[in-house]
Design a protein around this motif. Structure first.
Motif, PDB file in Angstrom:
ATOM      1  N   ASP A 655       0.850  -1.184   0.000  1.00  0.00           N
ATOM      2  CA  ASP A 655       0.000   0.000   0.000  1.00  0.00           C
ATOM      3  C   ASP A 655       0.891   1.242   0.000  1.00  0.00           C
ATOM      4  OD1 ASP A 655      -1.702   2.235   1.273  1.00  0.00           O
ATOM      5  OD2 ASP A 655      -3.160   0.655   0.857  1.00  0.00           O
ATOM      6  N   PRO A 656       0.568   2.247  -0.825  1.00  0.00           N
ATOM      7  CA  PRO A 656       1.450   3.410  -0.934  1.00  0.00           C
ATOM      8  C   PRO A 656       1.398   4.384   0.239  1.00  0.00           C
ATOM      9  CG  PRO A 656      -0.420   3.635  -2.420  1.00  0.00           C
ATOM     10  CD  PRO A 656      -0.503   2.257  -1.844  1.00  0.00           C
ATOM     11  N   LEU A 657       0.571   4.108   1.244  1.00  0.00           N
ATOM     12  CA  LEU A 657       0.497   5.025   2.379  1.00  0.00           C
ATOM     13  C   LEU A 657       1.528   4.632   3.439  1.00  0.00           C
ATOM     14  CD1 LEU A 657      -1.363   7.494   2.965  1.00  0.00           C
ATOM     15  CD2 LEU A 657      -2.550   6.040   4.593  1.00  0.00           C
ATOM     16  N   ALA A 658       2.410   5.561   3.773  1.00  0.00           N
ATOM     17  CA  ALA A 658       3.269   5.411   4.950  1.00  0.00           C
ATOM     18  C   ALA A 658       2.467   5.923   6.132  1.00  0.00           C
ATOM     19  CB  ALA A 658       4.566   6.191   4.785  1.00  0.00           C
ATOM     20  N   ASN A 659       2.216   5.059   7.113  1.00  0.00           N
ATOM     21  CA  ASN A 659       1.287   5.418   8.175  1.00  0.00           C
ATOM     22  C   ASN A 659       1.858   5.059   9.544  1.00  0.00           C
ATOM     23  OD1 ASN A 659      -0.919   5.643   9.952  1.00  0.00           O
ATOM     24  ND2 ASN A 659      -2.396   5.064   8.399  1.00  0.00           N
ATOM     25  N   ASP A 660       1.746   3.785   9.944  1.00  0.00           N
ATOM     26  CA  ASP A 660       2.048   3.404  11.327  1.00  0.00           C
ATOM     27  C   ASP A 660       3.142   2.360  11.452  1.00  0.00           C
ATOM     28  OD1 ASP A 660       0.326   1.623  10.038  1.00  0.00           O
ATOM     29  OD2 ASP A 660      -0.603   0.954  11.882  1.00  0.00           O
ATOM     30  N   GLN A 661       3.856   2.064  10.365  1.00  0.00           N
ATOM     31  CA  GLN A 661       4.808   0.965  10.348  1.00  0.00           C
ATOM     32  C   GLN A 661       6.066   1.203  11.189  1.00  0.00           C
ATOM     33  OE1 GLN A 661       4.069   2.852   7.399  1.00  0.00           O
ATOM     34  NE2 GLN A 661       5.752   4.146   8.117  1.00  0.00           N
ATOM     35  N   ASP A 662       6.317   2.456  11.610  1.00  0.00           N
ATOM     36  CA  ASP A 662       7.572   2.771  12.300  1.00  0.00           C
ATOM     37  C   ASP A 662       7.657   2.219  13.713  1.00  0.00           C
ATOM     38  OD1 ASP A 662       8.771   4.422  10.163  1.00  0.00           O
ATOM     39  OD2 ASP A 662       7.033   5.688  10.549  1.00  0.00           O
ATOM     40  N   TRP A 663       6.546   1.714  14.250  1.00  0.00           N
ATOM     41  CA  TRP A 663       6.603   1.068  15.555  1.00  0.00           C
ATOM     42  C   TRP A 663       7.617  -0.076  15.559  1.00  0.00           C
ATOM     43  CZ3 TRP A 663       4.828   3.025  19.857  1.00  0.00           C
ATOM     44  CH2 TRP A 663       3.779   3.930  19.814  1.00  0.00           C
ATOM     45  N   HIS A 664       7.733  -0.770  14.437  1.00  0.00           N
ATOM     46  CA  HIS A 664       8.694  -1.879  14.363  1.00  0.00           C
ATOM     47  C   HIS A 664      10.107  -1.403  14.652  1.00  0.00           C
ATOM     48  CE1 HIS A 664      11.753  -3.441  11.435  1.00  0.00           C
ATOM     49  NE2 HIS A 664      11.598  -4.492  12.218  1.00  0.00           N
ATOM     50  N   LEU A 665      10.545  -0.304  14.032  1.00  0.00           N
ATOM     51  CA  LEU A 665      11.893   0.215  14.275  1.00  0.00           C
ATOM     52  C   LEU A 665      12.052   0.668  15.721  1.00  0.00           C
ATOM     53  CD1 LEU A 665      12.457   2.281  11.014  1.00  0.00           C
ATOM     54  CD2 LEU A 665      13.562   0.128  11.627  1.00  0.00           C
TER      55      LEU A 665
END
Length: 680
Positions: A655-665
């Motif tokens: 999906d082209p939206l950068a949203n909430d994935q940074d929790w992993h880092l």
């Protein structure tokens, strides 16, 4: 004996024995209606009329074919032959193409799907899908743990299998192994705004899905049958005492040392049944006499072929590189300088195709609060490590003011976003806001931030947080407790510590009766549960907490499967986030999803008697897999929708939206800082 298909839908099923159970067969279609484990009679392996959205065309073994002669769905056969040893169903598909399904049982069920060209000219098949409706559903935590299954699917060409595992992680699995032919992809049906988040949907296994999504899973084949030619798919289905016992029957095409690794390091392939190759120019395969070494000069997810078997491996940049890139991208593209006052310091989703921030649009998962808090936490962690320019200080100071003014009400209860003044407090958000402020206190020593973090936690407890399993709640509590104690606020610290322990004891006594959240049951309920028990054990030294952790760990681990694939291995199943958080509004399995890293936090934080090199290895595999969600320019995706199609819409896309994935880092940095996680 040739018989007409019985016409009555109430005709009694045929019960055929299997090792450790039996299968109920529909005499009208000869298809399995349900599998039964003799030692677990309440376990539901297949969907049935209990799920009101389950329909006749999704019965096991029903399916569809697409070809240059036309398309067809099959369910009821034109004729059925039942003998003492075999069941045959004949389906007339399109002109000159027929399907014979043969089923036999001994210790397991053998199903053979033979597609035969009865015409005088060649036919090209561009799509075959066969329904396998595993009962991967969340009615409630208690019901899921008692009766439902997780379906783990691996469509590795000639090396393909699937199995249904009890959600409590205990007992036999129902396994399917391809013995002839191949599976190149899978799709999901019945996933839409009507079925919502608590079902996985109908799983469709596919020898090919070329017509609908030719590039999915590294590319879909076509199947050309000459006049009189036949394509055969044969698989075996039966019960196995454990996941390991099932995997031992799958005849692996190779053994991979890992499925994800840093750029420039090797993934070692042993005992390959055929030559190991990759179609990607960046991937190098070196034979060393003892196997193959696979490496890449660039990051990405890459196809790997072992003869007719295939999988995917991934390589990633160093964590420091990725965090720096994400920080630069967030600062450049995910801010809100157009807004007045402290609102100009908001952090929001962005459409990475055009680099335009996404307005809230009344959609709570696109606000500048809730899951987007993870960006502020990551930037603060990057600032502490010197991995972002010092200009971030103004943003973090402004974001802290914005959060206090607009993301918390006067009682320190959280709001979904700065523009949402009406939605009731969302307990999910309390630990994230508290974590930001306690991290900020630990960096700058401002007592106001310590007090604010503590008030957020105390208010969460007052709102029922002790009976709610919010992500990161007990971990934020521990950080606040530690800071309060060091600051001499002993009574306040002890009160919060007592509340954590009491909450853990409540859940230990509750057993399977866990509260539902926005999804009835999910990995991100179980992981916070176990982290709560871990923290209570450390605070109280109560041995019963250790027992409770050990009992619940299989619940968590069963969400992830052992597929030898970079996007799948040990990654917890989630199947709703593409719709809620993405811009494509696609339902369907998300692999990898960043909250799969919650399993890593549990494994790294396990008490010494339970933590091992094996649990650390699983945790690292999950963290590395999630690096596939970031790109070299610092952009990212909130959801990679794994299936080839979802309700017929082409998927297998980021999906082209950068949203909430940074929790992993953020979680990886914290695990490295406190629990020795490898930071590579």
């Amino acid at each position: 004996m040739l018989t007409d298909a019985p016409s009555s839908p109430t005709h009694h099923p045929l019960l055929l024995p299997l090792a450790n159970g039996h299968v109920a067969i529909d005499p009208i279609t000869t298809a399995p209606m349900q599998f039964f484990d003799q030692d677990s009679p309440d376990r539901q392996y297949l969907l049935d009329e209990r799920q009101i959205w389950h329909s006749l065309e999704h019965q096991w073994g029903s399916g569809h074919v697409l070809s240059d002669r036309g398309t067809h769905r099959w369910n009821a056969p034109q004729s059925v032959t039942i003998t003492p040893t075999e069941l045959h169903a004949l389906h007339e598909l399109v002109d000159g193409l027929e399907l014979t399904v043969t089923r036999t049982t001994e210790n397991s069920l053998i199903e053979t799907y033979a597609f035969r060209n009865t015409g005088s000219e060649a036919v090209t098949i561009t799509g075959i899908g066969i329904q396998t409706p595993f009962a991967d559903v969340y009615a409630s935590a208690a019901e899921s743990l008692r009766t439902a299954v997780h379906a783990h699917v691996f469509t590795g060409g000639s090396w393909a299998w699937a199995f249904a595992q009890p959600m409590d992680g205990v007992g036999r699995v129902l396994g399917l192994v391809v013995r002839e032919g191949s599976l190149s992809s899978y799709s999901i049906e019945s996933r839409n705004q009507y079925t919502l988040s608590n079902i996985r949907g109908h799983i469709v296994l596919q020898p090919t899905d070329f017509a609908r999504n030719s590039t999915a899973f590294g590319g879909q084949p076509t199947i050309t049958l000459p006049a009189g030619g036949e394509y055969v798919l044969r698989w075996e289905v039966g019960f196995h005492d454990s996941v390991d016992a099932f995997l031992a029957t799958t005849r692996p095409a190779a053994e991979l040392s890992t499925v994800s690794a840093p750029v420039g390091t090797d993934i070692v392939i042993r005992n390959a049944t055929d030559q190991v190759t990759s179609p990607h120019a960046n991937v190098e395969v070196i034979e060393d006499g003892h196997g193959s070494r696979v490496t890449s000069r660039e990051p990405g997810v890459f196809a790997l072929h072992i003869g007719q078997a295939r999988t995917e491996v991934s390589f990633h940049r160093p964590v420091e590189h990725v965090v720096k890139a994400r920080a630069r991208y967030i600062l450049a593209h995910q801010r809100t300088p157009e807004r007045p006052g402290s609102l100009q310091f908001g952090l929001v989703p962005v459409d990475t195709r055009v680099k335009l921030t996404q307005a809230t649009n009344g959609w709570s998962d696109w606000t500048d609060g809730s899951e987007r808090i993870g960006m502020a936490i990551l930037l603060q962690q990057a600032r502490r490590r010197g991995w972002v320019e010092e200009s971030v200080d103004e943003l973090l100071s402004g974001w802290a003011l914005m959060a206090e003014s607009f993301l918390l009400d006067s009682s320190a209860a959280p709001r979904r976003g700065s523009q949402d003044q009406a939605t009731p407090a969302r307990l999910y958000d309390s630990p994230w806001l508290a974590q930001f402020f306690i991290d900020r206190y630990n960096d700058n020593g401002d007592p106001h931030h310590l007090d604010l973090a503590a008030r957020v936690i105390e208010r969460a407890f007052a709102l029922g947080g002790d009976r709610f399993l919010a992500i990161g709640f007990s971990e934020a509590c521990i950080d606040v407790i530690t800071a309060l104690e060091a600051d001499g606020q002993l009574q306040r610290s002890q009160s919060m510590s007592d509340a954590v322990v009491e909450s853990a004891r409540h859940f230990a006594e509750a057993g399977h009766a866990l509260p539902n959240h926005e999804v009835n049951y999910e990995q991100s309920i179980v992981a916070p549960l176990i982290n709560l028990l871990i923290d209570a054990y450390r605070l109280s030294n109560d041995a019963s907490m250790l027992t409770a952790i050990q009992q619940r760990l299989p619940w968590l681990l069963s969400f992830g499967g052992p597929q030898p694939h970079a996007r799948l291995k040990d990654i917890a199943i989630r199947h709703w986030d593409g719709y809620w958080f993405g811009i494509e509004r696609l339902w369907g399995d998300i692999f990898p999803h960043h909250w799969s890293a919650l399993t890593s936090t549990v494994l790294y934080r396990l008490p010494a008697p339970l933590r091992s090199a094996h649990t650390d290895a699983i945790a690292l595999t999950i963290l590395r897999a999630n690096m596939a969600n970031y790109f070299d320019d610092g952009s990212a995706t909130c959801a990679f929708i794994m299936p080839s199609t979802v309700d017929g819409r082409a998927a297998h896309l980021a999906d082209p939206l950068a949203n909430d994935q940074d929790w992993h880092l953020s979680l990886w940095l914290r695990m490295a800082e406190r629990y020795g996680a490898i930071l590579d």
